[in-house]
Design an enzyme around this catalytic site. Structure first.
Site, PDB file in Angstrom:
ATOM      1  N   GLU A  41       0.936  -1.207   0.004  1.00 30.09           N
ATOM      2  CA  GLU A  41      -0.083   0.010   0.062  1.00 30.09           C
ATOM      3  C   GLU A  41       0.917   1.231  -0.085  1.00 30.09           C
ATOM      4  O   GLU A  41       1.500   1.422   1.123  1.00 30.09           O
ATOM      5  CB  GLU A  41      -1.040  -0.257   1.305  1.00 30.09           C
ATOM      6  N   ARG A  45       1.231  10.175   0.866  1.00 26.41           N
ATOM      7  CA  ARG A  45       1.729  11.057   1.977  1.00 26.41           C
ATOM      8  C   ARG A  45       2.740  11.759   1.274  1.00 26.41           C
ATOM      9  O   ARG A  45       3.341  12.766   1.765  1.00 26.41           O
ATOM     10  CB  ARG A  45       2.141  10.355   3.177  1.00 26.41           C
ATOM     11  N   THR A  69      -3.715   6.193   2.094  1.00 20.64           N
ATOM     12  CA  THR A  69      -3.974   7.635   2.362  1.00 20.64           C
ATOM     13  C   THR A  69      -4.570   8.586   1.522  1.00 20.64           C
ATOM     14  O   THR A  69      -4.120   9.607   1.250  1.00 20.64           O
ATOM     15  CB  THR A  69      -2.449   8.424   2.913  1.00 20.64           C
ATOM     16  N   LYS A 129     -11.282  -0.240   6.804  1.00 22.41           N
ATOM     17  CA  LYS A 129     -10.121  -0.070   7.616  1.00 22.41           C
ATOM     18  C   LYS A 129     -10.481   0.368   9.017  1.00 22.41           C
ATOM     19  O   LYS A 129     -11.413   1.115   8.891  1.00 22.41           O
ATOM     20  CB  LYS A 129      -9.306   1.104   6.733  1.00 22.41           C
TER      21      LYS A 129
END
Ligand code: 3PG
Length: 223
Positions: A41, A45, A69, A129
């Protein structure tokens, strides 16, 4: 079932990666693959995320590379264009979920409250999640949330590492655990890919051990 979702469910571990430079993407993919975990993943960021996903897809087409993210629709689109096989969001965004579903892209939005989970159910999601897992009460909260949402499985991330992975994976409502402990920023920055490979191998070994343990318990329960 989608291949990415299937593999994540089989491996039950998702390495959460932050890459400052796309140049580290291929060595990282190599370490994960050699460690027995062809899943990554890559988090949005940093500005290197989309390019990193592109490079991994090209060099390791069999590695299930997703985007993490993802907080805006623009990032979701960028991730999809780069070849991401799944999207992970820290929170619940109706527009990102709708976009992913339109595109046939698995999406795991962050859901920590019953309200978030009601929204996930309304969108037909089955896996969410749970982030940040440690700060939101970890397994105790997951157990409490599991009861009113029998159709949902959780992918906790945040504060998970080799020492508490077993405890999480023993819970049968955990689909997979995510985390940066296998490939933390420091090891990536220092180019210590052999160490990343070793940590990955150990995580895969632990998950396999827990799976065997759960299987034995199930067998015992029916006999
Ligand atoms: C995530 O985005 O899922 C988390 O930041 C990973 O958390 P960790 O660094 O505590 O594993």
């Amino acid at each position: 079932m989608d291949q990415a979702v299937k593999l994540i469910g089989e491996k039950q571990i998702v390495p959460v990666i932050k890459l400052d430079e796309a140049a580290a993407a291929v060595p990282l993919a190599c370490a994960l693959t050699d460690g027995g975990l062809p899943v990554a993943e890559i988090t949005f960021r940093t500005k290197a995320a989309a390019e990193s996903i592109r490079r991994i897809r090209e060099a390791y087409p069999d590695l299930i590379c997703g985007a993490g993210t993802v907080v805006t629709l623009a990032q979701a689109r960028e991730a999809k264009e780069a070849g991401a096989r799944f999207l992970v969001c820290p929170g619940f965004s109706q527009e990102i979920v709708a976009y992913a579903q339109e595109q046939g892209l698995p999406v795991f939005p962050g859901c920590c409250t019953p309200t978030d989970l009601v929204k996930a159910v309304a969108c037909g999601l089955q896996i969410v999640k749970f982030f940040p897992a440690k700060q939101y009460g970890g397994l105790d909260t997951i157990r409490a949330l599991s009861a009113p949402f029998p159709g949902l499985s959780f992918m906790p991330t945040g504060g998970i590492h080799a020492e508490n992975l077993r405890e999480y994976l023993l819970n049968d409502r955990i689909y997979a655990c995510g985390g940066s402990w296998m490939a933390p920023d420091s090891l990536i920055r220092e180019g210590r890919f052999a160490e990343i490979e070793e940590r990955t191998r150990e995580a895969v070994r632990l998950a396999g051990q827990v799976q065997a343990e759960r299987k034995a318990r199930r067998k015992e329960a029916v006999s």
